[in-house]
Design a protein around this motif. Structure first.
Motif, PDB file in Angstrom:
ATOM      1  N   ILE A   1       0.745  -1.101  -0.089  1.00 41.07           N
ATOM      2  CA  ILE A   1       0.039   0.096   0.078  1.00 41.07           C
ATOM      3  C   ILE A   1       0.896   1.130   0.028  1.00 41.07           C
ATOM      4  O   ILE A   1       0.586   2.336  -0.589  1.00 41.07           O
ATOM      5  CB  ILE A   1      -0.945   0.172   0.930  1.00 41.07           C
ATOM      6  CG1 ILE A   1      -2.084  -1.151   0.830  1.00 41.07           C
ATOM      7  CG2 ILE A   1      -1.506   1.204   1.355  1.00 41.07           C
ATOM      8  CD1 ILE A   1      -2.704  -1.462   2.175  1.00 41.07           C
ATOM      9  N   ALA A   2       2.013   1.389   0.576  1.00 37.79           N
ATOM     10  CA  ALA A   2       2.777   2.310   0.593  1.00 37.79           C
ATOM     11  C   ALA A   2       3.471   2.717  -0.483  1.00 37.79           C
ATOM     12  O   ALA A   2       3.518   3.832  -1.061  1.00 37.79           O
ATOM     13  CB  ALA A   2       3.992   2.197   1.761  1.00 37.79           C
ATOM     14  N   ILE A   3       3.855   1.511  -1.364  1.00 40.57           N
ATOM     15  CA  ILE A   3       4.160   1.735  -2.706  1.00 40.57           C
ATOM     16  C   ILE A   3       3.655   2.366  -3.745  1.00 40.57           C
ATOM     17  O   ILE A   3       3.900   3.137  -4.500  1.00 40.57           O
ATOM     18  CB  ILE A   3       5.229   0.436  -3.132  1.00 40.57           C
ATOM     19  CG1 ILE A   3       6.434   0.119  -2.412  1.00 40.57           C
ATOM     20  CG2 ILE A   3       5.341   0.543  -4.748  1.00 40.57           C
ATOM     21  CD1 ILE A   3       6.917  -1.249  -2.541  1.00 40.57           C
ATOM     22  N   ILE A   4       2.388   1.639  -3.631  1.00 40.07           N
ATOM     23  CA  ILE A   4       1.016   2.281  -4.381  1.00 40.07           C
ATOM     24  C   ILE A   4       0.744   3.850  -4.287  1.00 40.07           C
ATOM     25  O   ILE A   4       0.838   4.391  -5.173  1.00 40.07           O
ATOM     26  CB  ILE A   4      -0.068   1.330  -4.179  1.00 40.07           C
ATOM     27  CG1 ILE A   4       0.251   0.007  -4.886  1.00 40.07           C
ATOM     28  CG2 ILE A   4      -1.358   2.076  -4.909  1.00 40.07           C
ATOM     29  CD1 ILE A   4      -0.895  -1.152  -4.651  1.00 40.07           C
ATOM     30  N   LEU A   5       0.856   3.976  -2.995  1.00 38.48           N
ATOM     31  CA  LEU A   5       0.798   5.595  -2.562  1.00 38.48           C
ATOM     32  C   LEU A   5       1.508   6.355  -3.257  1.00 38.48           C
ATOM     33  O   LEU A   5       1.476   7.612  -3.580  1.00 38.48           O
ATOM     34  CB  LEU A   5       0.514   5.969  -1.193  1.00 38.48           C
ATOM     35  CG  LEU A   5      -1.105   5.217  -0.627  1.00 38.48           C
ATOM     36  CD1 LEU A   5      -1.135   5.264   0.976  1.00 38.48           C
ATOM     37  CD2 LEU A   5      -2.181   6.111  -1.118  1.00 38.48           C
ATOM     38  N   PHE A   6       2.973   5.879  -2.871  1.00 42.83           N
ATOM     39  CA  PHE A   6       4.160   6.728  -3.381  1.00 42.83           C
ATOM     40  C   PHE A   6       3.939   6.925  -5.140  1.00 42.83           C
ATOM     41  O   PHE A   6       4.128   8.017  -5.488  1.00 42.83           O
ATOM     42  CB  PHE A   6       5.360   5.953  -3.186  1.00 42.83           C
ATOM     43  CG  PHE A   6       6.768   6.648  -3.552  1.00 42.83           C
ATOM     44  CD1 PHE A   6       6.987   7.962  -3.113  1.00 42.83           C
ATOM     45  CD2 PHE A   6       7.231   6.269  -4.721  1.00 42.83           C
ATOM     46  CE1 PHE A   6       8.244   8.385  -3.632  1.00 42.83           C
ATOM     47  CE2 PHE A   6       8.434   6.918  -4.848  1.00 42.83           C
ATOM     48  CZ  PHE A   6       8.910   8.277  -4.438  1.00 42.83           C
ATOM     49  N   VAL A   7       3.525   5.934  -5.723  1.00 40.20           N
ATOM     50  CA  VAL A   7       3.398   6.097  -7.066  1.00 40.20           C
ATOM     51  C   VAL A   7       2.298   6.860  -7.471  1.00 40.20           C
ATOM     52  O   VAL A   7       2.573   7.794  -8.132  1.00 40.20           O
ATOM     53  CB  VAL A   7       3.499   4.674  -7.740  1.00 40.20           C
ATOM     54  CG1 VAL A   7       3.061   4.911  -9.282  1.00 40.20           C
ATOM     55  CG2 VAL A   7       4.647   3.634  -7.603  1.00 40.20           C
ATOM     56  N   VAL A   8       1.268   6.883  -6.802  1.00 38.61           N
ATOM     57  CA  VAL A   8       0.049   7.658  -6.911  1.00 38.61           C
ATOM     58  C   VAL A   8       0.643   9.142  -6.835  1.00 38.61           C
ATOM     59  O   VAL A   8       0.207  10.229  -7.540  1.00 38.61           O
ATOM     60  CB  VAL A   8      -1.083   7.408  -6.101  1.00 38.61           C
ATOM     61  CG1 VAL A   8      -2.043   8.407  -6.094  1.00 38.61           C
ATOM     62  CG2 VAL A   8      -1.681   6.060  -6.763  1.00 38.61           C
ATOM     63  N   PHE A   9       1.037   9.662  -5.594  1.00 35.09           N
ATOM     64  CA  PHE A   9       1.664  11.048  -5.400  1.00 35.09           C
ATOM     65  C   PHE A   9       2.546  11.421  -6.538  1.00 35.09           C
ATOM     66  O   PHE A   9       2.654  12.628  -6.698  1.00 35.09           O
ATOM     67  CB  PHE A   9       2.259  10.996  -3.821  1.00 35.09           C
ATOM     68  CG  PHE A   9       1.319  10.765  -2.928  1.00 35.09           C
ATOM     69  CD1 PHE A   9      -0.087  11.376  -2.816  1.00 35.09           C
ATOM     70  CD2 PHE A   9       1.377  10.100  -1.549  1.00 35.09           C
ATOM     71  CE1 PHE A   9      -0.763  11.421  -1.987  1.00 35.09           C
ATOM     72  CE2 PHE A   9       0.402  10.116  -0.863  1.00 35.09           C
ATOM     73  CZ  PHE A   9      -0.750  10.675  -1.053  1.00 35.09           C
ATOM     74  N   VAL A  10       3.629  10.508  -6.777  1.00 39.05           N
ATOM     75  CA  VAL A  10       4.427  10.808  -7.825  1.00 39.05           C
ATOM     76  C   VAL A  10       3.783  11.417  -9.366  1.00 39.05           C
ATOM     77  O   VAL A  10       4.071  12.437  -9.854  1.00 39.05           O
ATOM     78  CB  VAL A  10       5.467  10.031  -8.121  1.00 39.05           C
ATOM     79  CG1 VAL A  10       6.179  10.204  -9.410  1.00 39.05           C
ATOM     80  CG2 VAL A  10       6.462   9.859  -6.888  1.00 39.05           C
ATOM     81  N   LEU A  11       2.912  10.557  -9.341  1.00 42.60           N
ATOM     82  CA  LEU A  11       2.048  10.600 -10.927  1.00 42.60           C
ATOM     83  C   LEU A  11       1.420  11.999 -10.796  1.00 42.60           C
ATOM     84  O   LEU A  11       1.110  12.799 -11.650  1.00 42.60           O
ATOM     85  CB  LEU A  11       0.898   9.603 -11.062  1.00 42.60           C
ATOM     86  CG  LEU A  11       1.893   8.199 -11.561  1.00 42.60           C
ATOM     87  CD1 LEU A  11       0.756   7.147 -11.874  1.00 42.60           C
ATOM     88  CD2 LEU A  11       2.586   8.568 -12.775  1.00 42.60           C
ATOM     89  N   ILE A  12       0.501  12.344  -9.317  1.00 40.86           N
ATOM     90  CA  ILE A  12      -0.157  13.411  -9.129  1.00 40.86           C
ATOM     91  C   ILE A  12       0.745  14.713  -9.276  1.00 40.86           C
ATOM     92  O   ILE A  12       0.401  15.698  -9.817  1.00 40.86           O
ATOM     93  CB  ILE A  12      -1.017  13.353  -7.844  1.00 40.86           C
ATOM     94  CG1 ILE A  12      -2.242  12.444  -8.138  1.00 40.86           C
ATOM     95  CG2 ILE A  12      -1.429  14.673  -7.546  1.00 40.86           C
ATOM     96  CD1 ILE A  12      -2.948  12.137  -6.871  1.00 40.86           C
ATOM     97  N   GLY A  13       1.977  14.702  -8.729  1.00 42.55           N
ATOM     98  CA  GLY A  13       2.869  15.690  -8.742  1.00 42.55           C
ATOM     99  C   GLY A  13       3.346  15.973 -10.178  1.00 42.55           C
ATOM    100  O   GLY A  13       3.522  17.119 -10.465  1.00 42.55           O
ATOM    101  N   ALA A  14       3.723  15.241 -10.924  1.00 41.41           N
ATOM    102  CA  ALA A  14       3.955  15.141 -12.396  1.00 41.41           C
ATOM    103  C   ALA A  14       2.899  15.836 -13.299  1.00 41.41           C
ATOM    104  O   ALA A  14       3.309  16.701 -13.966  1.00 41.41           O
ATOM    105  CB  ALA A  14       4.483  14.074 -12.865  1.00 41.41           C
TER     106      ALA A  14
END
Length: 149
Positions: free
Chosen positions: A123-136
């Motif tokens: 779940i932490a990895i999925i949230l990290f990827v989602v936050f990176v995509l939102i930031g980009a």
């Protein structure tokens, strides 16, 4: 040798070689079976059964996996800020506490603790990827022509 399960070094059987109930007692044949004396097994299980040496528990189970799960969950919470691993800490601590009284329950709780840790990392990895995509996706698109004001 003092304590449980042993005989003192100078101990001898006071009944060895005496008559008991009309029959000879003290390591002699009685009813076709060996009775009394050193190494006598009253239950007939043979060598290798019974109690172990003094000071050693009869049956021991290792709780190393429960301790490792507890430590890994604590490291995940403290160093990785993975608050989703807090239930893993709780189940790991209960598993360590039950290791000597209820080994089967301790084993199940240890499996739960490892599973919670794995799911929390996923779940932490999925949230990290989602936050990176939102930031980009939220960065403004700068004009590369140098136009400006």
């Amino acid at each position: 040798m003092s304590g449980y399960g042993g005989q003192p070094p100078s101990w001898e059987d006071p009944y060895a070689g005496q008559q008991y109930g009309g029959q000879h007692y003290g390591g002699q044949q009685y009813g076709g079976q060996q009775h009394g004396g050193p190494g006598y097994d009253p239950y007939g299980y043979g060598p290798g059964y019974g109690y172990g040496p003094p000071g050693v528990p009869y049956a021991t189970r290792s709780n190393g996996s429960a301790i490792a799960a507890l430590v890994c969950c604590c490291v995940a919470v403290v160093l990785c800020c993975n608050v989703l691993a807090i239930p893993g800490i709780i189940t790991g601590a209960i598993a360590v506490g039950r290791a000597s009284t209820d080994p089967e329950s301790s084993r199940r709780l240890t499996i739960w603790s490892w599973s919670i840790l794995a799911v929390s990392f996923v779940i932490a990895i999925i949230l990290f990827v989602v936050f990176v995509l939102i930031g980009a996706a939220s960065e403004p698109d700068y004009d590369s022509t140098g136009g400006g004001i």
